[in-house]
Scaffold this active site. Structure first.
Site, PDB file in Angstrom:
ATOM      1  N   TRP A   1       0.833  -1.151  -0.003  1.00 56.13           N
ATOM      2  CA  TRP A   1      -0.040  -0.057  -0.070  1.00 56.13           C
ATOM      3  C   TRP A   1       0.837   1.171   0.221  1.00 56.13           C
ATOM      4  CZ3 TRP A   1      -1.351   2.929   4.991  1.00 56.13           C
ATOM      5  CH2 TRP A   1      -2.308   4.067   4.350  1.00 56.13           C
TER       6      TRP A   1
ATOM      7  N   ASP B   1       1.210  -9.063   0.583  1.00 59.87           N
ATOM      8  CA  ASP B   1      -0.233  -8.404   0.953  1.00 59.87           C
ATOM      9  C   ASP B   1      -0.450  -7.220  -0.190  1.00 59.87           C
ATOM     10  OD1 ASP B   1      -3.117  -8.199   2.244  1.00 59.87           O
ATOM     11  OD2 ASP B   1      -2.171  -6.154   2.231  1.00 59.87           O
TER      12      ASP B   1
ATOM     13  N   TYR C   1      -5.157  -0.428  -4.688  1.00 58.07           N
ATOM     14  CA  TYR C   1      -3.467   0.196  -4.535  1.00 58.07           C
ATOM     15  C   TYR C   1      -3.333   0.813  -5.797  1.00 58.07           C
ATOM     16  CZ  TYR C   1      -3.531  -2.116   0.299  1.00 58.07           C
ATOM     17  OH  TYR C   1      -3.945  -2.307   1.553  1.00 58.07           O
TER      18      TYR C   1
ATOM     19  N   PRO D   1       1.721  -1.320  11.874  1.00 56.70           N
ATOM     20  CA  PRO D   1       2.250  -1.576  13.340  1.00 56.70           C
ATOM     21  C   PRO D   1       3.275  -0.654  13.981  1.00 56.70           C
ATOM     22  CG  PRO D   1       3.368  -2.960  11.677  1.00 56.70           C
ATOM     23  CD  PRO D   1       2.252  -2.366  11.039  1.00 56.70           C
TER      24      PRO D   1
END
Length: 338
Positions: free
Chosen positions: A22, A50, A55, A208
């Site tokens: 992303w 992922d 995107y 995160p």
């Protein structure tokens, strides 16, 4: 090398550090650099990747497919998503209708250059499509061999429970949820995690490092570093603003001795922290250059002791977002248009 964890209540393992593209691919960095970064991820032991059709309006999937071309398909785990408007962004080019899911999976497979994805995810909840229709469409995708497992992203506890019940009825596995989660954004801990543990659903968590704030590079009262997420006009700056308050940045600086004591950098500490949650199967990390991954993969396998976890809470809980009601505000109440 990177450790592996089971995804939900399944026999499928993913690398606990998962590469997400992303913002970076086809947006922040050129294709040559993106491909070099993916290749370095593979060298470092990251095998799970992922992406999403939305995107860079499908271009990120193309870049990832190019980067993985020539890699043995059985040696990588590929995740993608469906929901946000893509392509020409017509009336049926968004959401989770049967028509859009059918068109979207075929488009994703073509761009990625594969016959199937390991995990196909609902990028948000679609309030304008009956959940039964959505789950039936996902079941068709699985039965056609175009995806092995089904996941979702940012669904509420109630939506997870309803989706899991329908998936079970249809004979498919809903194994994951992909929410935002960090030591500064803990809203899933109140309802999402307990419900997921009950249902056998894992978290694949994004951001995160709280959009990079937990790296410690943003200093209170100082200009934002050039080239950082906070100055990214492609969309990254929208998500980071909530964390750029001086009281948050000051609290993050208090983590430096905790990281030193644990023998970690601040980014490693942030990633290791989310991986201490047993309901988290993977932490999504992005990178704009290969060297960034060399640092972050060292968070794999780290066990933080009780003193370190308590020190992180002491520093960040006063400024962290913990309200579980925030999980009800993520999916748009109306299907997004162009």
């Amino acid at each position: 090398m990177v450790n592996y964890r089971y995804l939900g209540n399944s026999g499928f393992k993913v690398s606990e550090i998962t590469y997400g593209n992303w913002i970076t691919h086809a947006s922040q960095i050129g294709n040559e650099q993106a491909i070099a970064t993916v290749h370095r991820a593979l060298e470092l032991g990251i095998t799970s990747f992922d992406t999403a059709d939305a995107y860079a309006n499908t271009a990120a999937e193309v870049v990832l497919g190019d980067a993985l071309r020539g890699q043995s398909r059985e040696d990588v785990e590929i995740f993608t998503k469906v929901y946000w408007p893509v392509g020409r962004k017509g009336p049926n080019d968004a959401g989770l209708s049967r028509k859009h899911i059918r068109d979207a999976i075929d488009g994703s497979l073509r761009r990625l250059g594969v016959e199937y994805v390991d995990l196909y995810q609902a990028h948000r909840y679609d309030y304008e499509t009956p959940l039964e229709e959505t789950m039936q469409a996902f079941a068709e995708v699985v039965r056609q061999g175009k995806a092995l497992y089904i996941g979702v992203s940012e669904w509420t506890a109630e939506q997870l429970r309803a989706g899991h019940a329908l998936a079970t009825e249809l004979g498919i596995q809903l194994v994951s949820n992909q929410p935002q989660y960090s030591a500064l954004w803990r809203v899933i801990e109140g309802k999402i995690v307990p419900t997921s543990e009950e249902l056998g659903i894992s978290q694949i968590v994004w951001s995160p490092m709280a959009q990079g704030v937990l790296s410690g590079k943003y200093l209170p009262g100082q200009p934002r570093p050039e080239g950082s997420r906070a100055t990214d006009a492609h969309g990254g700056d929208r998500f980071i603003q909530r964390f750029l308050r001086d009281e948050v940045l000051t609290a993050v600086q208090r983590l430096a001795p905790v990281a030193d004591q644990a023998g970690l950098t601040l980014p490693q500490l942030a990633i290791a922290w989310v991986l201490q949650n047993p309901n988290v199967s993977a932490a999504l990390v992005g990178a704009s250059r290969p060297q960034q991954l060399e640092d972050t993969v060292k968070a794999s396998g780290v066990e933080l002791d009780a003193d370190a976890l308590a020190a992180i809470d002491d520093a960040l809980l006063p400024v962290a977002e913990t309200d579980p009601e925030k999980t009800y505000t993520v999916s748009p109440k109306t299907r997004p248009g162009a």
